[in-house]
Every structure is written in structure tokens, then in C-alpha cells.
Design an enzyme around this catalytic site. Structure first.
Site, short mmCIF file in Angstrom:
data_model
loop_
_atom_site.label_atom_id
_atom_site.label_comp_id
_atom_site.label_asym_id
_atom_site.label_seq_id
_atom_site.Cartn_x
_atom_site.Cartn_y
_atom_site.Cartn_z
N ARG A 45 0.85 -1.19 0.00
CA ARG A 45 0.00 0.00 0.00
C ARG A 45 0.89 1.24 0.00
NH1 ARG A 45 -2.53 3.76 3.26
NH2 ARG A 45 -4.67 4.28 2.66
N SER A 116 -12.73 -3.45 1.54
CA SER A 116 -12.87 -2.84 2.87
C SER A 116 -14.33 -2.45 3.11
CB SER A 116 -12.00 -1.58 2.98
OG SER A 116 -10.63 -1.91 2.93
N LYS A 146 -3.67 5.62 8.92
CA LYS A 146 -4.34 6.06 7.70
C LYS A 146 -4.93 7.45 7.92
CE LYS A 146 -5.86 1.88 5.32
NZ LYS A 146 -7.07 1.18 4.85
#
Length: 214
Positions: A45, A116, A146
Site C-alpha cells: 500500500r 474494505s 491512515k
């Protein structure tokens, strides 16, 4: 093409250089140690403030593929099918604000597909999930990993999501060695972490804790 197994979700490590101050060498070192120490899946990511882009992102992705392949760790790419194909990743993971999941499934060519989901409403509004292999549920607890993290759903929210889907669930968000046992009691296939491994001073021991083995 690698076939999905829920056991792959047991300790699901997620990250990129932005999670470790942009230090590419340190990221590679942490990932290698994590692979050696028993993570069961890794999601590349490279996204957000300070993340690599373009050729640098691709080249690091190829290094990530080499490391994960060496240790037999399935590799997932976050929200970028072109990159996933370019580095021969095993799968793709998308969020609610990314490409619609049905389009991803159509284009994924047999890759592992993850989605998600924050709550039952999002699950219901996600449409047909026939081709989705697993659901990432969270954040369970508050997290700083995040920038766009939603409100924590807690263990009650995780319980509710377990009742709402038969898909394998990996719990994410603020999970660490001190609270992982409580999460694992909620019929999840595993836990996904960023900072708990990235910031660990003893990665092998951290991964044992995340597996409930220490």
C-alpha cells in the site's frame, strides 16, 4: 494463479514507505523480517502523503514481489490493478471510494479480491460480492496509520459485521499485541496491521503475539 484460503488472513501485514518515514531501505528490511517471521499475507500500500509514485513505486513493488515470493507470502496490491499485473501480484484490495468492486472482479483475471467495509450499511450498498474473497472490517480501534480512517466500530461493531456476512473477515485498525486476543475471539480469520509491525522492536515476537502464540 494462487487460490485464496482464509488462513492467509491470519497475520496480514499492510504498508509502504510512507508508514516508515519514507525510508525505503528500512521498509525492505522490515518486510523481509516480517516474511521470515511468519506473516501470512502482505498488502503493498504505497499510498498517501510522502508515498512513492511512478517508476519508483513500480520498482519497489518488484522488489516486494521478489521478497514475498522468496518466502511464500501472498502479495496483494492496494487499489491498482495495473500495478498488481505489472508486478505479478496475487491479488487486489479496494476500499469503498475506489473502483466499484464488481468492476474489479471482472478485471481481476482470477486474482484474490478483497474489499474494505466499515459497517452493515456499506456492506449492503456494496452490491453483489460473489467474486470477493474476503472482507476487511474496521477500523476496530482508533488508528493513526491512515489519514482517511473512519470512526472505530469497536468489538460490538465487529460482532455485528460477523452476523452480516459469511465472507472471511480480517479485522483492521488499531490492533496490537495488547488487544489482539479480544479481536481474535470474534470469529475473524485474522488481523491486519500496519504500525504494530512497522514500529516493532522485535518483529518475530510481535507476529507470535498477533497469532495468539505468545
Amino acid at each position: 494463479m494462487l487460490k485464496f484460503n482464509p488462513d492467509m488472513l491470519r497475520v496480514y501485514f499492510i504498508g509502504g514507505t510512507q508508514n516508515i518515514g519514507g525510508d525505503k531501505a528500512k521498509f525492505i528490511e522490515q518486510l523481509t523480517t516480517a516474511c521470515q517471521s511468519g506473516i501470512t499475507m502482505f498488502q503493498y500500500r504505497e499510498k498517501g502523503k510522502g508515498a512513492l509514485v511512478g517508476q519508483e513505486r513500480l520498482e519497489l513493488g518488484q522488489t516486494v514481489r521478489d521478497i514475498t515470493k522468496q518466502y511464500g507470502v501472498p502479495l496483494i496490491v492496494d487499489d491498482d490493478l495495473a500495478l498488481a499485473r505489472a508486478i505479478d501480484a496475487d491479488g487486489i484490495h479496494v476500499g469503498q471510494s475506489d473502483t466499484p468492486i464488481q468492476e474489479i472482479v471482472k478485471q481481476a483475471d482470477g486474482m484474490i479480491v478483497g474489499l474494505s467495509v466499515h459497517d452493515p450499511n456499506e456492506l449492503m450498498n456494496s452490491g453483489d460480492l460473489t467474486g470477493v474473497d474476503y472482507i476487511g472490517v474496521g477500523p476496530i480501534y482508533a488508528t493513526n496509520s491512515k489519514d482517511d480512517a473512519k470512526q472505530p466500530i469497536g468489538l460490538d461493531g465487529l460482532f455485528t459485521m460477523n452476523q452480516a456476512t459469511l465472507k472471511p473477515i480480517v479485522a483492521i485498525g488499531g490492533i496490537h499485541e495488547d488487544n489482539v486476543d479480544a479481536v481474535l475471539k470474534h470469529s475473524v480469520s485474522g488481523v491486519a496491521v500496519i504500525s504494530d509491525i512497522m514500529q516493532s522492536k522485535n518483529i518475530p515476537l510481535t507476529i507470535k503475539h498477533l497469532k495468539g502464540e505468545a
